[in-house]
Motif scaffolding. Structure first.
Motif, PDB file in Angstrom:
ATOM      1  N   ALA A  61     -22.097  19.673  10.918  1.00 60.43           N
ATOM      2  CA  ALA A  61     -23.210  20.395  11.515  1.00 60.43           C
ATOM      3  C   ALA A  61     -24.281  19.466  12.273  1.00 60.43           C
ATOM      4  CB  ALA A  61     -23.877  22.004  11.509  1.00 60.43           C
ATOM      5  N   ALA A  62     -24.599  19.061  11.110  1.00 58.79           N
ATOM      6  CA  ALA A  62     -25.191  17.748  11.261  1.00 58.79           C
ATOM      7  C   ALA A  62     -25.423  16.372  12.329  1.00 58.79           C
ATOM      8  CB  ALA A  62     -26.130  17.059   9.986  1.00 58.79           C
ATOM      9  N   ASN A  79     -27.776  23.828   2.099  1.00 57.96           N
ATOM     10  CA  ASN A  79     -27.473  23.942   4.100  1.00 57.96           C
ATOM     11  C   ASN A  79     -28.241  23.489   5.032  1.00 57.96           C
ATOM     12  OD1 ASN A  79     -29.608  25.443   2.595  1.00 57.96           O
ATOM     13  ND2 ASN A  79     -29.431  27.613   3.048  1.00 57.96           N
ATOM     14  N   LYS A  80     -29.531  22.540   4.670  1.00 54.45           N
ATOM     15  CA  LYS A  80     -29.904  21.278   5.254  1.00 54.45           C
ATOM     16  C   LYS A  80     -29.355  20.469   5.768  1.00 54.45           C
ATOM     17  CE  LYS A  80     -34.046  24.594   4.850  1.00 54.45           C
ATOM     18  NZ  LYS A  80     -34.567  25.738   3.601  1.00 54.45           N
ATOM     19  N   PHE A  81     -30.303  19.660   6.552  1.00 51.41           N
ATOM     20  CA  PHE A  81     -30.052  18.424   7.358  1.00 51.41           C
ATOM     21  C   PHE A  81     -31.450  18.296   8.083  1.00 51.41           C
ATOM     22  CE2 PHE A  81     -27.872  20.978  10.197  1.00 51.41           C
ATOM     23  CZ  PHE A  81     -28.006  20.248  11.841  1.00 51.41           C
ATOM     24  N   VAL A  82     -31.949  16.781   8.195  1.00 56.68           N
ATOM     25  CA  VAL A  82     -33.364  15.926   8.807  1.00 56.68           C
ATOM     26  C   VAL A  82     -32.721  15.115   9.754  1.00 56.68           C
ATOM     27  CG1 VAL A  82     -35.329  14.798   8.694  1.00 56.68           C
ATOM     28  CG2 VAL A  82     -34.465  16.390   6.491  1.00 56.68           C
ATOM     29  N   LEU A  83     -32.733  15.250  11.147  1.00 55.53           N
ATOM     30  CA  LEU A  83     -32.801  13.924  12.300  1.00 55.53           C
ATOM     31  C   LEU A  83     -34.265  13.526  12.493  1.00 55.53           C
ATOM     32  CD1 LEU A  83     -30.452  16.820  14.594  1.00 55.53           C
ATOM     33  CD2 LEU A  83     -29.626  14.916  12.482  1.00 55.53           C
ATOM     34  N   TYR A  84     -33.679  12.403  12.847  1.00 53.31           N
ATOM     35  CA  TYR A  84     -34.199  11.681  13.250  1.00 53.31           C
ATOM     36  C   TYR A  84     -34.232  11.500  15.098  1.00 53.31           C
ATOM     37  CZ  TYR A  84     -37.456   7.441  14.137  1.00 53.31           C
ATOM     38  OH  TYR A  84     -38.409   6.459  15.138  1.00 53.31           O
ATOM     39  N   ARG A  85     -35.037  10.778  15.571  1.00 50.19           N
ATOM     40  CA  ARG A  85     -35.222  10.293  17.444  1.00 50.19           C
ATOM     41  C   ARG A  85     -36.374  10.028  17.693  1.00 50.19           C
ATOM     42  NH1 ARG A  85     -33.143  13.320  21.568  1.00 50.19           N
ATOM     43  NH2 ARG A  85     -35.568  13.561  22.054  1.00 50.19           N
ATOM     44  N   ALA A  86     -35.612   8.424  18.039  1.00 47.74           N
ATOM     45  CA  ALA A  86     -37.995   7.927  18.377  1.00 47.74           C
ATOM     46  C   ALA A  86     -37.967   8.303  19.676  1.00 47.74           C
ATOM     47  CB  ALA A  86     -37.902   6.486  18.897  1.00 47.74           C
ATOM     48  N   ALA A  87     -39.099   8.630  19.892  1.00 47.47           N
ATOM     49  CA  ALA A  87     -39.972   9.928  21.287  1.00 47.47           C
ATOM     50  C   ALA A  87     -39.514   8.902  21.994  1.00 47.47           C
ATOM     51  CB  ALA A  87     -40.475  10.625  21.294  1.00 47.47           C
TER      52      ALA A  87
END
Length: 99
Positions: A61-62, A79-87
């Motif tokens: 899913a990630a 069952n958790k994940f972290v996403l990053y994207r610069a704004a």
């Protein structure tokens, strides 16, 4: 591409965060993709949980959400994940990569 130092910095920031989205039995829907995209633009760093009734694992899913939103997977635990994207107007200042 995030360096290991930047990834560690983001993991530390995400440690105290609560999951703001859930991937349910319908999987990664276009609606979920759009809301995660908008949240990444506002926050840059989001934590998402995957419910047990989902056919996808957290890693799958990630990766799927990251590719569809232009983000990077910072961490997957349980069952958790972290996403990053610069704004467009960055909020989080990452440690500089060595050249």
């Amino acid at each position: 591409m995030l360096t290991s130092k930047q990834r560690a910095f983001l993991r530390g920031m995400a440690n105290g965060m609560d999951a703001i989205f859930q991937v349910g039995k319908n999987g990664v829907t276009p609606e979920l993709r759009d809301t995660v995209y908008n949240a990444l633009e506002a926050r840059e760093l989001v934590k998402i949980s995957v419910l047990d009734n989902n056919m996808l694992g957290a890693r799958e899913a990630a990766e799927m959400l990251a590719s569809r939103t232009g983000a990077e997977v910072v961490q997957v635990i349980g069952n958790k994940f972290v996403l990053y994207r610069a704004a467009k107007k960055p909020v989080i200042e990452l440690p500089q990569a060595k050249k």
